[in-house]
Scaffold this motif. Structure first.
Motif, mmCIF file in Angstrom:
data_model
loop_
_atom_site.group_PDB
_atom_site.id
_atom_site.type_symbol
_atom_site.label_atom_id
_atom_site.label_comp_id
_atom_site.label_asym_id
_atom_site.label_seq_id
_atom_site.Cartn_x
_atom_site.Cartn_y
_atom_site.Cartn_z
ATOM 1 N N ILE A 257 35.688 -6.797 65.287
ATOM 2 C CA ILE A 257 35.471 -6.048 66.537
ATOM 3 C C ILE A 257 36.234 -4.725 66.457
ATOM 4 O O ILE A 257 37.294 -4.651 65.809
ATOM 5 N N GLU A 258 35.689 -3.703 67.079
ATOM 6 C CA GLU A 258 36.500 -2.518 67.352
ATOM 7 C C GLU A 258 37.312 -2.897 68.591
ATOM 8 O O GLU A 258 36.740 -3.073 69.669
ATOM 9 N N PRO A 259 38.625 -3.010 68.485
ATOM 10 C CA PRO A 259 39.404 -3.433 69.661
ATOM 11 C C PRO A 259 39.311 -2.409 70.794
ATOM 12 O O PRO A 259 39.455 -2.771 71.959
ATOM 13 N N GLY B 80 40.003 4.641 58.908
ATOM 14 C CA GLY B 80 39.254 5.760 58.324
ATOM 15 C C GLY B 80 39.682 7.006 59.070
ATOM 16 O O GLY B 80 40.695 7.007 59.765
ATOM 17 N N LYS B 81 38.904 8.043 58.979
ATOM 18 C CA LYS B 81 39.110 9.259 59.768
ATOM 19 C C LYS B 81 40.556 9.784 59.721
ATOM 20 O O LYS B 81 40.929 10.414 58.750
ATOM 21 N N ILE B 82 41.387 9.500 60.744
ATOM 22 C CA ILE B 82 42.724 10.098 60.808
ATOM 23 C C ILE B 82 43.530 9.809 59.542
ATOM 24 O O ILE B 82 44.267 10.660 59.054
ATOM 25 N N ALA C 95 34.397 2.340 70.575
ATOM 26 C CA ALA C 95 34.276 3.770 70.861
ATOM 27 C C ALA C 95 33.072 4.382 70.151
ATOM 28 O O ALA C 95 33.022 5.579 69.921
ATOM 29 N N ASN C 96 32.098 3.539 69.836
ATOM 30 C CA ASN C 96 30.915 4.025 69.128
ATOM 31 C C ASN C 96 29.711 4.134 70.024
ATOM 32 O O ASN C 96 28.648 4.562 69.592
ATOM 33 N N ASN C 97 29.878 3.706 71.262
ATOM 34 C CA ASN C 97 28.739 3.643 72.179
ATOM 35 C C ASN C 97 29.321 3.809 73.577
ATOM 36 O O ASN C 97 29.363 2.883 74.354
ATOM 37 N N PHE D 102 40.225 -6.286 62.966
ATOM 38 C CA PHE D 102 40.146 -5.156 63.896
ATOM 39 C C PHE D 102 39.647 -3.937 63.137
ATOM 40 O O PHE D 102 40.300 -3.493 62.173
ATOM 41 N N ASP D 103 38.519 -3.413 63.548
ATOM 42 C CA ASP D 103 38.015 -2.162 62.988
ATOM 43 C C ASP D 103 38.679 -1.026 63.769
ATOM 44 O O ASP D 103 38.318 -0.750 64.912
ATOM 45 N N GLU D 104 39.660 -0.409 63.138
ATOM 46 C CA GLU D 104 40.409 0.671 63.802
ATOM 47 C C GLU D 104 40.070 2.029 63.163
ATOM 48 O O GLU D 104 40.904 2.926 63.121
ATOM 49 N N VAL D 105 38.841 2.122 62.658
ATOM 50 C CA VAL D 105 38.422 3.389 62.041
ATOM 51 C C VAL D 105 38.537 4.533 63.057
ATOM 52 O O VAL D 105 38.997 5.627 62.731
ATOM 53 N N ILE D 106 38.169 4.269 64.299
ATOM 54 C CA ILE D 106 38.300 5.301 65.339
ATOM 55 C C ILE D 106 39.650 5.193 66.052
ATOM 56 O O ILE D 106 40.345 6.190 66.251
ATOM 57 N N SER D 107 40.033 3.987 66.443
ATOM 58 C CA SER D 107 41.245 3.861 67.278
ATOM 59 C C SER D 107 42.539 4.037 66.482
ATOM 60 O O SER D 107 43.575 4.401 67.051
HETATM 61 C C1 LIG Z 1 34.344 2.188 64.260
HETATM 62 C C2 LIG Z 1 33.794 2.551 62.915
HETATM 63 N N1 LIG Z 1 33.882 1.664 61.926
HETATM 64 C C3 LIG Z 1 33.408 1.951 60.686
HETATM 65 C C4 LIG Z 1 32.822 3.153 60.416
HETATM 66 C C5 LIG Z 1 32.330 3.411 59.037
HETATM 67 O O1 LIG Z 1 33.353 3.839 58.259
HETATM 68 P P1 LIG Z 1 33.078 4.284 56.743
HETATM 69 O O2 LIG Z 1 32.316 5.553 56.823
HETATM 70 O O3 LIG Z 1 34.439 4.450 56.178
HETATM 71 O O4 LIG Z 1 32.307 3.182 56.136
HETATM 72 C C6 LIG Z 1 32.702 4.111 61.408
HETATM 73 C C7 LIG Z 1 32.078 5.408 61.081
HETATM 74 O O5 LIG Z 1 32.072 6.343 61.764
HETATM 75 C C8 LIG Z 1 33.203 3.806 62.693
HETATM 76 O O6 LIG Z 1 33.118 4.691 63.682
#
Ligand SMILES: Cc1ncc(COP(=O)(O)O)c(C=O)c1O
Length: 288
Positions: A55-57, A116-118, A60-62, A88-93
């Motif tokens: 889950i994204e805790p 990811g990202k930051i 923030a994708n929608n 926990f998918d913290e790619v955004i958070s």
């Molecule tokens: C919450 C979230 N998880 C995963 C991903 C995908 O990450 P990656 O491009 O590193 O596969 C994204 C991409 O924007 C995202 O917003």
């Protein structure tokens, strides 16, 4: 994640994009957010086959679908009880609501974290972390091979370290949150005073404009798709005034350390005027 829910709760998913084989989608169960009964049903039915719950805790994708802490705690408890990993998918958070992300904010320890990202300071980086016991499974210690052309790329690593070093400076997150609160506070007060069905949801440095009077929006189906026409109108007004938002009302925005209090309060005051116009319908509706 390019899989959507199947026909009923706790059934396997179907791909939401070309190129995702049915066999992959068929290994995935998609559940609605903030629905403990759906999770209980899925775990009870499939617990012996489940690798993990992800889950994204801070979803923030929608839109920004802020969950109750109790729901995230429920996920932690039920996964632990059934010996299923919690990711926990913290790619955004990650690094946006404090250095320890949503896990630190809510005080919940998942088994695996993704970033990811930051963490790449603008360079393309993805990262994951877990307990030593889990990380020992990864090669060369373990038998799970993971690597790639750009894995550990030195330029990206240097950018990431430089960014995280800034984030660790004293009062970095206090200042970021204060700026975010100034920005969202001006907009929320204005909407309230003028009775506009508009609310900015925020956490840490993440914010989202909701064209709604609802106090909480926690699931995708609670977002009124009609309200997006209002966002489209506002978006073009903003662009005409040099304020560039993500081009969809479902996208969240981020406050950066580079935004000064002055820039933010000027932007917020400008947006107030544009909101009034948007709701008065005086600006022509443009179709994207
Ligand atoms: C919450 C979230 N998880 C995963 C991903 C995908 O990450 P990656 O491009 O590193 O596969 C994204 C991409 O924007 C995202 O917003």
């Amino acid at each position: 994640m390019l899989v959507k829910a199947g026909s009923g709760l706790a059934t396997f998913g179907i791909s939401s994009s070309a190129g995702v084989p049915e066999s992959v989608a068929g290994d995935t169960i998609v559940l609605p957010l903030n629905d403990e009964a759906a999770m209980e049903a899925a775990i009870n039915k499939h617990k012996d086959d489940l690798a993990a719950v992800i889950i994204e805790p801070v979803p923030a994708n929608n839109g920004l679908l802020l969950q109750d802490k109790s729901y995230l705690e429920f996920l932690r408890d039920i996964t632990r009880k059934h010996n299923v990993l919690l990711i926990f998918d913290e790619v955004i958070s990650g690094f946006r609501i404090g250095f320890t992300g949503a896990a630190g904010f809510y005080g919940i320890k998942p088994d695996i974290l993704t970033y990811g990202k930051i963490i790449g300071g603008g360079m393309p980086v993805g990262a994951y972390g877990a307990s030593a016991a889990i990380m020992q499974k990864i090669s060369p210690d373990g038998n799970v091979y993971q690597g790639g052309t750009l894995s550990g790329n030195p330029v990206a690593m240097a950018a990431g370290i430089a960014t995280l070093t800034e984030c660790l400076k004293k009062d970095f997150y206090e200042s970021l949150e204060k700026k975010t609160n100034t920005f969202t506070g001006i907009l929320n007060s204005f909407a309230k005073e003028n009775n506009l069905p508009f609310k900015v949801f925020s956490i840490g440095s993440i914010f989202w404009f909701a064209f709604s009077e609802k106090e909480k929006i926690q699931r995708a189906d609670e977002i009124d798709s009609e309200s997006m026409t209002k966002f489209n109108t506002l978006y073009h007004e903003l662009l005409d005034h040099g304020i560039y938002f993500g081009p969809s009302g479902y996208e969240v925005g981020f406050i950066s350390d580079a935004h000064t209090e002055e820039i933010l309060s000027d932007a917020a005051k400008g947006i107030c005027g544009m909101l009034k116009k948007t709701f008065a319908g005086s600006s022509p509706l443009r179709i994207d």
